[in-house]
Enzyme design. Structure first.
Site, PDB file in Angstrom:
ATOM      1  NE  ARG A  89      11.831   5.587  -2.100  1.00 55.96           N
ATOM      2  CZ  ARG A  89      11.795   5.625  -0.763  1.00 55.96           C
ATOM      3  NH1 ARG A  89      11.327   6.678  -0.137  1.00 55.96           N
ATOM      4  NH2 ARG A  89      12.209   4.600  -0.078  1.00 55.96           N
ATOM      5  NE  ARG A 128      12.314   0.515   9.181  1.00 57.92           N
ATOM      6  CZ  ARG A 128      12.666   1.269   8.132  1.00 57.92           C
ATOM      7  NH1 ARG A 128      13.557   2.232   8.279  1.00 57.92           N
ATOM      8  NH2 ARG A 128      12.143   1.067   6.942  1.00 57.92           N
ATOM      9  NE  ARG A 134       8.043   1.696   7.428  1.00 55.05           N
ATOM     10  CZ  ARG A 134       8.941   2.343   6.702  1.00 55.05           C
ATOM     11  NH1 ARG A 134       9.745   3.212   7.272  1.00 55.05           N
ATOM     12  NH2 ARG A 134       9.040   2.115   5.416  1.00 55.05           N
ATOM     13  NE  ARG A 146      10.069  -0.802   1.713  1.00 55.88           N
ATOM     14  CZ  ARG A 146      10.281  -1.127   2.996  1.00 55.88           C
ATOM     15  NH1 ARG A 146       9.772  -2.248   3.486  1.00 55.88           N
ATOM     16  NH2 ARG A 146      10.983  -0.339   3.756  1.00 55.88           N
TER      17      ARG A 146
HETATM   18  P1  ADP Z   1      12.202   3.106   3.179  1.00 53.95           P
HETATM   19  O1  ADP Z   1      13.252   4.024   2.635  1.00 53.95           O
HETATM   20  O2  ADP Z   1      12.707   2.285   4.329  1.00 53.95           O
HETATM   21  O3  ADP Z   1      11.528   2.302   2.110  1.00 53.95           O
HETATM   22  P2  ADP Z   1      10.331   5.291   3.510  1.00 53.95           P
HETATM   23  O4  ADP Z   1       9.686   5.634   4.783  1.00 53.95           O
HETATM   24  O5  ADP Z   1      11.273   6.269   2.905  1.00 53.95           O
HETATM   25  O6  ADP Z   1      11.071   3.930   3.839  1.00 53.95           O
HETATM   26  O7  ADP Z   1       9.241   4.942   2.394  1.00 53.95           O
HETATM   27  C1  ADP Z   1       8.195   4.042   2.634  1.00 53.95           C
HETATM   28  C2  ADP Z   1       7.261   3.951   1.410  1.00 53.95           C
HETATM   29  O8  ADP Z   1       6.689   5.258   1.156  1.00 53.95           O
HETATM   30  C3  ADP Z   1       7.925   3.568   0.093  1.00 53.95           C
HETATM   31  O9  ADP Z   1       8.064   2.177  -0.063  1.00 53.95           O
HETATM   32  C4  ADP Z   1       6.943   4.196  -0.919  1.00 53.95           C
HETATM   33  O10 ADP Z   1       5.782   3.416  -1.059  1.00 53.95           O
HETATM   34  C5  ADP Z   1       6.507   5.486  -0.248  1.00 53.95           C
HETATM   35  N1  ADP Z   1       7.381   6.617  -0.663  1.00 53.95           N
HETATM   36  C6  ADP Z   1       8.253   7.305   0.132  1.00 53.95           C
HETATM   37  N2  ADP Z   1       8.893   8.259  -0.575  1.00 53.95           N
HETATM   38  C7  ADP Z   1       8.451   8.162  -1.856  1.00 53.95           C
HETATM   39  C8  ADP Z   1       8.738   8.843  -3.072  1.00 53.95           C
HETATM   40  N3  ADP Z   1       9.642   9.827  -3.123  1.00 53.95           N
HETATM   41  N4  ADP Z   1       8.090   8.472  -4.199  1.00 53.95           N
HETATM   42  C9  ADP Z   1       7.170   7.503  -4.162  1.00 53.95           C
HETATM   43  N5  ADP Z   1       6.862   6.790  -3.072  1.00 53.95           N
HETATM   44  C10 ADP Z   1       7.471   7.119  -1.916  1.00 53.95           C
END
Ligand code: ADP
Length: 190
Positions: A89, A128, A134, A146
């Protein structure tokens, strides 16, 4: 070996599609969001740290996330390939992933972006949030934060993977089955 990165904004359908694709292509699905949520429910130190960021809709710091991801890959030495969902990310994460895979004589086969408009995504996430519990899906301000994190930190990865000739875009609007079909066609053509 096929190693895929599923790319897209929150709510784009990465997790939903990954669960179909992993079965179809016999891949291990690694979702960093799911891993963090497991740590949170098990009340680990990593979970406590991650929660403070996730609750605000902020990204968890890179090194913590990278270490967790690498550990998960290392635990699956027999894998035929991986679907990385929600990782990388940031550019630092993408570079770390390339280096880590190269050491194992592996690489990313393709990065596939699921595309959908913000307003549709916000509707999906709020929906969701009603059933998933969540908290990051229940508040429009957190959702918008986000998206902001995505726009500033994650969107530059389009250029990163385009430069490597690995970036593909798929329309993420339609029924779940329609989108799975689009992804399957694309993966079969790689
Ligand atoms: P979504 O894609 O719907 O935001 P995720 O379950 O992928 O849901 O992620 C939820 C949260 O987890 C993010 O908003 C972040 O805080 C954290 N997160 C997930 N993956 C990463 C990553 N690769 N780097 C940093 N934070 C992450």
């Amino acid at each position: 070996m096929i190693n895929l990165v599923l790319f897209g904004k929150p709510g784009a359908g990465k997790g939903t599609q990954a669960s179909f694709l992993k079965a179809q292509f016999n891949l291990i699905h690694i979702s960093t969001g799911d891993l963090f949520r497991n740590h949170i429910s098990n009340q680990t130190d990593l979970g406590k740290l991650a929660k403070s960021y996730m609750d605000q809709g902020d990204l968890v710091p890179d090194q913590v996330t990278i270490d967790m991801l690498e550990n998960e890959v290392d635990q699956n030495p027999q894998a035929k390939g991986f679907i990385f969902d929600g990782f990388p990310r940031t550019e630092a994460q993408a570079e770390a992933l390339d280096l880590f895979l190269a050491k194992k004589e592996m690489n990313i086969s393709a990065t596939i972006a699921l595309e959908a408009d913000d307003e549709i995504l916000i509707e999906r996430l709020l929906e969701r949030g009603k059933s998933s519990g969540r908290t990051d899906d229940q508040d429009e301000d957190k959702i918008r934060n986000r998206f902001e994190e995505y726009n500033t930190k994650t969107a530059p990865l389009r250029a990163y993977y385009t430069n490597q000739n690995k970036f593909h875009s798929v329309n993420g609007i339609g029924t779940i089955e329609e989108i799975t079909t689009r992804l399957t066609h694309l993966i079969n053509s790689l």
